[in-house]
Scaffold this active site. Structure first.
Site, PDB file in Angstrom:
ATOM      1  CG  ASP A 116      -0.729 -26.399 -34.270  1.00 19.41           C
ATOM      2  OD1 ASP A 116      -1.733 -25.874 -34.043  1.00 19.41           O
ATOM      3  OD2 ASP A 116      -0.593 -27.397 -34.986  1.00 19.41           O
ATOM      4  CE1 TYR A 164      -6.761 -20.543 -36.367  1.00 10.41           C
ATOM      5  CE2 TYR A 164      -5.432 -18.789 -37.248  1.00 10.41           C
ATOM      6  CZ  TYR A 164      -6.274 -19.112 -36.419  1.00 10.41           C
ATOM      7  OH  TYR A 164      -6.940 -18.660 -35.572  1.00 10.41           O
ATOM      8  CG  PHE A 223      -4.258 -16.479 -31.824  1.00 13.60           C
ATOM      9  CD1 PHE A 223      -5.265 -17.433 -31.725  1.00 13.60           C
ATOM     10  CD2 PHE A 223      -3.405 -16.151 -31.038  1.00 13.60           C
ATOM     11  CE1 PHE A 223      -5.418 -18.013 -30.390  1.00 13.60           C
ATOM     12  CE2 PHE A 223      -3.456 -17.139 -29.681  1.00 13.60           C
ATOM     13  CZ  PHE A 223      -4.515 -17.916 -29.529  1.00 13.60           C
ATOM     14  CG  HIS A 236      -7.189 -21.293 -26.324  1.00 11.28           C
ATOM     15  ND1 HIS A 236      -7.999 -21.157 -27.452  1.00 11.28           N
ATOM     16  CD2 HIS A 236      -6.007 -21.149 -27.015  1.00 11.28           C
ATOM     17  CE1 HIS A 236      -7.325 -20.801 -28.635  1.00 11.28           C
ATOM     18  NE2 HIS A 236      -6.076 -21.236 -28.170  1.00 11.28           N
TER      19      HIS A 236
END
Length: 223
Positions: free
Chosen positions: A66, A68, A79, A189
């Site tokens: 989701d 920031y 990202f 991740h």
């Protein structure tokens, strides 16, 4: 709420989705969230990933969770943060991995990944909105249906696309991908927790993605 400047190559997908009951309900819920709470990204950037990366130009899909949730950070690309915002830890690890793969010492001063999106990288979060300072706060909305359908649509309507799935959450989203016609690369991740456990660095995804594009006659990404 749908973007006026969406490329025509996405038209059939959005026209199909917006007439489905879940999507109509989702848009009402999102509107209510933005009316009653501070939410990110700005409303006009919710579908920014699709606006910047037309389907006809799409080469690579990166799936995040989701946006920031800090003030002024999110710009509708996973990202990615706006110019002038401190580069988040996960993105720092992404840049470090790229440097390792290409044996270079280059660290961008901006975490804005529009330059990737404009080359054909769809930076798609599973949920396209979030409340301020509350990570994953819109998980109760039905964004996952929308983004699952987008992934399926891409899989069915493109050829030789690269999907980069980082972490278990993104890998579950990859269940809709036809792996006989696309390249799917999976690893941990890029978050510090995962990277420090040895699950991120050395994955060679950026090199591998570009090699695949070259083999299929497509221009590689300038990471």
């Amino acid at each position: 709420m749908l973007p006026y400047n969406l490329d025509a190559s996405w038209k059939s997908f959005f026209e199909t989705e917006q007439h489905k009951e879940y999507f109509e309900k989702l848009m009402i819920q999102v509107e209510n969230e933005y009316n009653h709470d501070i939410c990110f990204p700005p409303k006009e950037l919710i579908f920014n990933a699709f606006v910047i990366c037309p389907l006809n130009d799409l080469k690579i899909v990166i799936i995040g969770q989701d946006p920031y949730h800090g003030e002024g950070e999110a710009n509708g690309l996973c990202f990615s943060v706006n110019d002038g915002v401190a580069i988040p830890p996960s993105l720092k690890n992404i840049f470090t991995e790229i440097n390792l793969e290409y044996d270079r010492v280059f660290f961008p001063t901006s975490g804005n990944l529009e330059r990737w999106a404009k080359q054909g990288v769809l930076l798609l979060n599973a949920s396209l909105t979030v409340r301020k300072d509350q990570a994953n706060s819109h998980k109760h909305l039905n964004w996952n249906t929308f983004t699952d359908n987008a992934i399926r649509f891409i899989s069915e309507n493109t050829e030789n696309t690269v999907f980069l799935l980082w972490g278990s959450y993104a890998q579950k989203k990859g269940a809709k991908i036809d792996r006989n016609k696309h390249l799917v690369l999976e690893t941990g991740h890029p978050s510090p927790l995962s990277a420090n456990r040895g699950l991120w660095f050395g994955n060679n995804h950026f090199n591998s993605a570009n090699d695949y594009l070259l083999v299929h006659g497509r221009k590689p990404i300038e990471w």
